[in-house]
Design a protein around this motif. Structure first.
Motif, mmCIF file in Angstrom:
data_model
loop_
_atom_site.group_PDB
_atom_site.id
_atom_site.type_symbol
_atom_site.label_atom_id
_atom_site.label_comp_id
_atom_site.label_asym_id
_atom_site.label_seq_id
_atom_site.Cartn_x
_atom_site.Cartn_y
_atom_site.Cartn_z
ATOM 1 N N THR A 183 33.785 48.810 32.997
ATOM 2 C CA THR A 183 34.434 49.632 34.019
ATOM 3 C C THR A 183 34.634 48.832 35.296
ATOM 4 N N HIS A 184 33.621 48.059 35.696
ATOM 5 C CA HIS A 184 33.756 47.215 36.884
ATOM 6 C C HIS A 184 34.923 46.234 36.722
ATOM 7 N N VAL A 185 35.026 45.631 35.543
ATOM 8 C CA VAL A 185 36.102 44.669 35.296
ATOM 9 C C VAL A 185 37.464 45.361 35.386
ATOM 10 N N LEU A 186 37.575 46.507 34.745
ATOM 11 C CA LEU A 186 38.856 47.213 34.711
ATOM 12 C C LEU A 186 39.280 47.676 36.096
ATOM 13 N N ARG A 187 38.336 48.254 36.839
ATOM 14 C CA ARG A 187 38.665 48.708 38.192
ATOM 15 C C ARG A 187 38.952 47.522 39.110
ATOM 16 N N GLY A 188 38.191 46.458 38.940
ATOM 17 C CA GLY A 188 38.426 45.276 39.759
ATOM 18 C C GLY A 188 39.808 44.693 39.523
ATOM 19 N N LYS A 189 40.206 44.588 38.263
ATOM 20 C CA LYS A 189 41.534 44.065 37.934
ATOM 21 C C LYS A 189 42.624 44.951 38.528
ATOM 22 N N THR A 190 42.443 46.269 38.427
ATOM 23 C CA THR A 190 43.448 47.195 38.958
ATOM 24 C C THR A 190 43.594 47.038 40.463
ATOM 25 N N ARG A 191 42.462 46.949 41.153
ATOM 26 C CA ARG A 191 42.510 46.815 42.612
ATOM 27 C C ARG A 191 43.104 45.474 43.038
ATOM 28 N N LEU A 192 42.767 44.417 42.300
ATOM 29 C CA LEU A 192 43.350 43.112 42.614
ATOM 30 C C LEU A 192 44.868 43.153 42.493
ATOM 31 N N LYS A 193 45.346 43.734 41.405
ATOM 32 C CA LYS A 193 46.790 43.827 41.190
ATOM 33 C C LYS A 193 47.462 44.626 42.306
ATOM 34 N N GLU A 194 46.834 45.746 42.668
ATOM 35 C CA GLU A 194 47.431 46.582 43.709
ATOM 36 C C GLU A 194 47.453 45.862 45.051
ATOM 37 N N TYR A 195 46.363 45.168 45.374
ATOM 38 C CA TYR A 195 46.303 44.453 46.650
ATOM 39 C C TYR A 195 47.348 43.341 46.683
ATOM 40 N N LEU A 196 47.428 42.557 45.616
ATOM 41 C CA LEU A 196 48.369 41.434 45.591
ATOM 42 C C LEU A 196 49.809 41.929 45.588
ATOM 43 N N ARG A 197 50.063 43.034 44.898
ATOM 44 C CA ARG A 197 51.413 43.606 44.915
ATOM 45 C C ARG A 197 51.762 44.088 46.322
ATOM 46 N N HIS A 198 50.816 44.744 46.981
ATOM 47 C CA HIS A 198 51.035 45.237 48.348
ATOM 48 C C HIS A 198 51.288 44.088 49.302
ATOM 49 N N GLU A 199 50.480 43.029 49.191
ATOM 50 C CA GLU A 199 50.652 41.883 50.089
ATOM 51 C C GLU A 199 51.982 41.196 49.851
ATOM 52 N N GLY A 200 52.386 41.107 48.565
ATOM 53 C CA GLY A 200 53.676 40.502 48.247
ATOM 54 C C GLY A 200 54.832 41.289 48.835
ATOM 55 N N ALA A 201 54.743 42.626 48.761
ATOM 56 C CA ALA A 201 55.797 43.475 49.319
ATOM 57 C C ALA A 201 55.808 43.388 50.840
ATOM 58 N N ARG A 202 54.620 43.290 51.452
ATOM 59 C CA ARG A 202 54.528 43.228 52.906
ATOM 60 C C ARG A 202 55.126 41.941 53.451
ATOM 61 N N LEU A 203 54.959 40.829 52.700
ATOM 62 C CA LEU A 203 55.407 39.519 53.195
ATOM 63 C C LEU A 203 56.855 39.210 52.797
#
Length: 204
Positions: A183-203
């Motif tokens: 569960t930690h791995v799955l949630r961590g991967k999801t949050r990483l993807k969301e953060y990186l997608r958000h940062e990519g859209a912001r920049l």
């Protein structure tokens, strides 16, 4: 002596017949335990310091100085507690557990954020989000993103992807059930993807 120590003694005797071969973790740790051999322990440190520092750097969000300090604390604790190592797991797995505990101790002392974020992300794969992330992601990007995860998620990702441990080995390091680790791995991967997608859209 324990079964592990008996096996270690056998490994040491075998190693004497092949001095040209580098010693593995088992006879090196045996030399440290049985003889208090500081040279053998220094070899263990050299063999594992890079991976231990890498794990800690992921845990502390890329703070190299803090990671180095915690690595020193990890190896000090390992030296002091080596007689408790019984060979039931890989020596590296035992070291990672000490490193994780050193990180937790430091985080509690400094009141680092150890609680979950306000909005809990459901543990589901988001392949669309994954595809939206740029193909090239720098190490600094990942370290910044890792800092936004809960410590357990950060550790689970760092252990299974950074150090390439199995889920079973990572669960042993974190002292949690296998299902919790996944569960930690799955949630961590999801949050990483969301953060990186958000940062990519912001920049962009």
């Amino acid at each position: 002596p324990s079964v592990w120590l008996a096996l270690c003694i056998g490994s040491l005797n075998a190693a004497k017949t092949a001095p040209q071969m580098p010693l593995t973790d088992t006879p090196l740790s045996a030399r440290t335990v049985l003889d208090g051999d500081r040279h053998a322990f220094s070899q263990l440190v050299r063999a594992h310091q890079s991976s231990v520092r890498g794990l800690l750097r992921s845990l502390v969000g890329g703070d190299v100085a803090l990671a180095d300090d915690l690595a020193q604390e990890t190896f000090l604790r390992a030296w002091q507690g080596l007689r408790r190592f019984q060979g039931a797991s890989q020596f590296s797995t035992w070291l990672y557990r000490i490193a994780w505990n050193a990180f937790l101790s430091d985080a509690r002392c400094k009141r680092h954020r150890l609680s979950a974020p306000e909005h809990e992300t459901p543990p589901s794969e988001d392949y669309a989000a994954s595809a939206a992330i740029d193909a090239v992601v720098t190490r600094a990007d990942v370290e910044r993103a890792m800092h936004h995860l809960r410590p357990e998620e950060r550790a689970a990702i760092a252990l299974t992807f950074g150090q390439e441990l199995t889920h079973e080995e990572a669960a042993e390091v974190l002292a949690c059930p296998l299902g919790t680790l996944k569960t930690h791995v799955l949630r961590g991967k999801t949050r990483l993807k969301e953060y990186l997608r958000h940062e990519g859209a912001r920049l962009s």
